[in-house]
Structures are given as structure tokens and as C-alpha cells.
Design an enzyme around this catalytic site. Structure first.
Site, PDB file in Angstrom:
ATOM      1  N   GLU A 194       0.825  -1.211   0.000  1.00  0.00           N
ATOM      2  CA  GLU A 194       0.000   0.000   0.000  1.00  0.00           C
ATOM      3  C   GLU A 194       0.861   1.264   0.000  1.00  0.00           C
ATOM      4  O   GLU A 194       0.595   2.205  -0.743  1.00  0.00           O
ATOM      5  CB  GLU A 194      -0.930   0.019   1.225  1.00  0.00           C
ATOM      6  CG  GLU A 194      -1.932  -1.115   1.288  1.00  0.00           C
ATOM      7  CD  GLU A 194      -2.908  -1.150   0.129  1.00  0.00           C
ATOM      8  OE1 GLU A 194      -3.026  -0.147  -0.602  1.00  0.00           O
ATOM      9  OE2 GLU A 194      -3.551  -2.194  -0.065  1.00  0.00           O
TER      10      GLU A 194
ATOM     11  N   ASN B 117       1.086   3.873  -3.075  1.00  0.00           N
ATOM     12  CA  ASN B 117       0.774   5.297  -2.871  1.00  0.00           C
ATOM     13  C   ASN B 117       1.848   6.196  -3.472  1.00  0.00           C
ATOM     14  O   ASN B 117       1.551   7.203  -4.110  1.00  0.00           O
ATOM     15  CB  ASN B 117       0.668   5.603  -1.366  1.00  0.00           C
ATOM     16  CG  ASN B 117      -0.716   5.356  -0.815  1.00  0.00           C
ATOM     17  OD1 ASN B 117      -1.647   5.049  -1.556  1.00  0.00           O
ATOM     18  ND2 ASN B 117      -0.860   5.481   0.497  1.00  0.00           N
TER      19      ASN B 117
ATOM     20  N   ARG C 260      -9.952   4.804  -7.357  1.00  0.00           N
ATOM     21  CA  ARG C 260      -9.327   3.989  -6.313  1.00  0.00           C
ATOM     22  C   ARG C 260     -10.198   3.953  -5.054  1.00  0.00           C
ATOM     23  O   ARG C 260     -11.063   4.788  -4.864  1.00  0.00           O
ATOM     24  CB  ARG C 260      -7.928   4.534  -5.989  1.00  0.00           C
ATOM     25  CG  ARG C 260      -7.017   4.498  -7.224  1.00  0.00           C
ATOM     26  CD  ARG C 260      -5.591   4.734  -6.851  1.00  0.00           C
ATOM     27  NE  ARG C 260      -5.134   3.769  -5.886  1.00  0.00           N
ATOM     28  CZ  ARG C 260      -4.760   2.528  -6.168  1.00  0.00           C
ATOM     29  NH1 ARG C 260      -4.769   2.096  -7.402  1.00  0.00           N
ATOM     30  NH2 ARG C 260      -4.350   1.719  -5.216  1.00  0.00           N
TER      31      ARG C 260
END
Lengths: 113, 148
Positions: free
Chosen positions: B48, B52, B106
């Protein structure tokens, strides 16, 4: 990650193998978008048996596809999810939109073998 | 707190490197007293954080730099720092809200996963100067809690 797609009339089975992150998510979205352009998909079955990892990019791809298929009255089912993958799916709340089965439904899958 | 072991690496902001990054951190963390579930959760949060950086900090420009430093400390503490030099986060409070994303395509679950699966999350970011995400997992405290 490998992806095998089979289509029988308006039902598509996607067999995924590997890790479902940003890289795979984009590949999956592209393939389903292309198929939706040609003909509406009534049912999408995602065989998750060999998926060993999923993150929010993978979840995002499934949600994006769900919205498009749901808009034309279709649905999605996920089969054979491994426990740690299912944990992420349930944590995200995706299980409220998509039917998730931990065991592969052989009778359904046999149709596509 | 004393560092018992650490690893530091950097890589290009290519989507292909997300898998490499989480596998490396997972393999390094596995020398701690932890379960396979722990490793899966660590791999998830690293995925994650790196995603990002690639998506939000660098807008998927694949020639940029991402650094990771992982430290095993005393008292069963694992520290992971994921750092980029991208555009930074304007409003960290907003970014931490579940389901918030600057990209409508997203889910906005990245920070939610990091908060939920780790014991501490610290974000240091300035617009135009990049972002550093620091994640802490306290294995000893978790084990004590589980046996209490």
C-alpha cells in the site's frame, strides 16, 4: 501474475494466478473493459484459487469491474479464495457486493475446462 | 531503542517493483518471532505504501526514487519507513479518512490498511517535498495481548 480468460456466451471466467496488485489490476481492468465494449457480460466468475496476495489496487479493480457489470444487470462471484486473501476482501467490505466462496465450485468450473 | 538489525534499499517507481519491495520486507521481517499471518499483513502494508508513492506522489512516472528502511529493534518492534520525493500530501488528516482518495478510480483503503494492520502510523509530508511513511509493529505487545 498470469491471467486466463474464457468466455461462454455471456459468462466470463477469469482464472488468476499470482499476486493481485497494481500491475495485475490494470491488466484485468483492461481485459474486462475490452470485453464489455464488444458484448455485455452477465456473469463474471473470478477463480481466485491461485491468488496468493491482494491489496487495495486489486480490490479497486474488482470494484471498478463490479460497477460496470452491475450497471448492465450482471453480477460477480469469486471462487476458491485463500484465507488471508479472503480476510482482505472481507475487511474491505467487498463481500457485501460480490459473492465470495472459499472452495472452488467444480460443477461451475467444469463448464469452462 | 537499540536497532538489532536493519536493511535499507531503494528502487525505481515501477509497478513491477511493488512485489519486489513487499517480498523483501516480508523476508526480512520473518526473522522475528512472528506468524505467516503477520508476514502477510506486513507485505500488504508495504504494498500500500509503495503503491501510494507510485500513484499519488509520482503520478505513475516510473523514473523516480523510492526508499525503504526496515529495522528490527529490541522488544520485538519492527519499524518500516517508506520514503518518496514526490509531490507530497497537502492534507494528511483528509488522506487518513477511510475511502478517501484523490483518484476516483481507487478505493482509498491504503492508509486504512496501514492503520489497521500496524500498531503505529506516522506520516511526514510537505507539498512538493515528498512523503515519509513510518510504520511500527510491536510483536511482543501483540503476543502479550494475545496471551492475556
Amino acid at each position: 501474475m498470469d491471467m486466463e480468460v474464457k468466455q461462454l456466451r455471456n459468462t466470463v471466467v477469469v482464472k488468476l494466478d499470482g499476486e493481485m496488485d497494481m500491475l495485475m489490476a490494470e491488466k484485468l481492468k483492461k481485459d474486462i473493459d475490452q470485453r464489455l465494449l464488444n458484448k455485455p457480460i452477465a456473469n463474471l466468475i473470478i477463480d481466485m484459487e491461485k491468488v496468493t496476495f491482494i491489496d487495495s489496487s486489486g480490490l479497486g479493480a474488482i470494484i471498478g469491474i463490479y460497477k460496470k457489470i452491475n450497471a448492465v444487470g450482471g453480477g460477480i462471484a469469486m471462487l476458491g479464495t485463500q484465507p488471508h486473501v479472503k480476510k482482505v476482501l472481507v475487511f474491505s467490505g467487498i463481500d457485501k457486493l460480490v459473492n465470495i466462496y472459499s472452495n472452488e465450485c467444480d460443477d461451475i468450473m467444469d463448464e469452462f475446462r | 531503542m537499540n536497532v538489532k538489525n536493519y536493511v535499507r534499499f531503494e528502487f525505481l517507481s515501477l509497478a513491477e517493483n511493488i512485489s519486489f519491495a513487499r517480498s523483501c520486507v516480508g523476508a526480512f521481517a520473518s526473522q522475528m518471532d512472528c506468524t505467516l499471518d503477520d508476514i502477510e499483513e506486513i507485505k500488504l502494508v508495504v504494498s500500500e505504501a509503495v503503491s501510494n508513492s507510485i500513484i499519488h506522489a509520482y503520478d505513475k512516472e516510473d523514473t523516480q526514487r523510492i526508499e525503504i528502511m526496515v529495522s528490527i529493534m529490541e522488544m520485538g518492534i519492527l519499524e518500516i519507513i517508506v520514503k518518496d520525493y514526490g509531490k507530497g500530501i497537502e492534507d494528511i488528516k483528509q488522506a487518513l479518512k477511510p475511502a478517501y482518495s484523490t483518484d476516483p478510480g481507487r478505493m482509498g483503503l491504503g492508509f486504512t490498511f496501514m492503520k489497521s494492520f500496524m500498531d503505529e502510523l506516522e506520516i511526514i509530508s510537505q507539498p512538493g517535498e515528498g512523503t515519509s511513511v513510518r510504520l511500527i509493529r510491536n510483536f511482543l505487545a501483540r503476543a502479550e495481548k494475545a496471551h492475556a
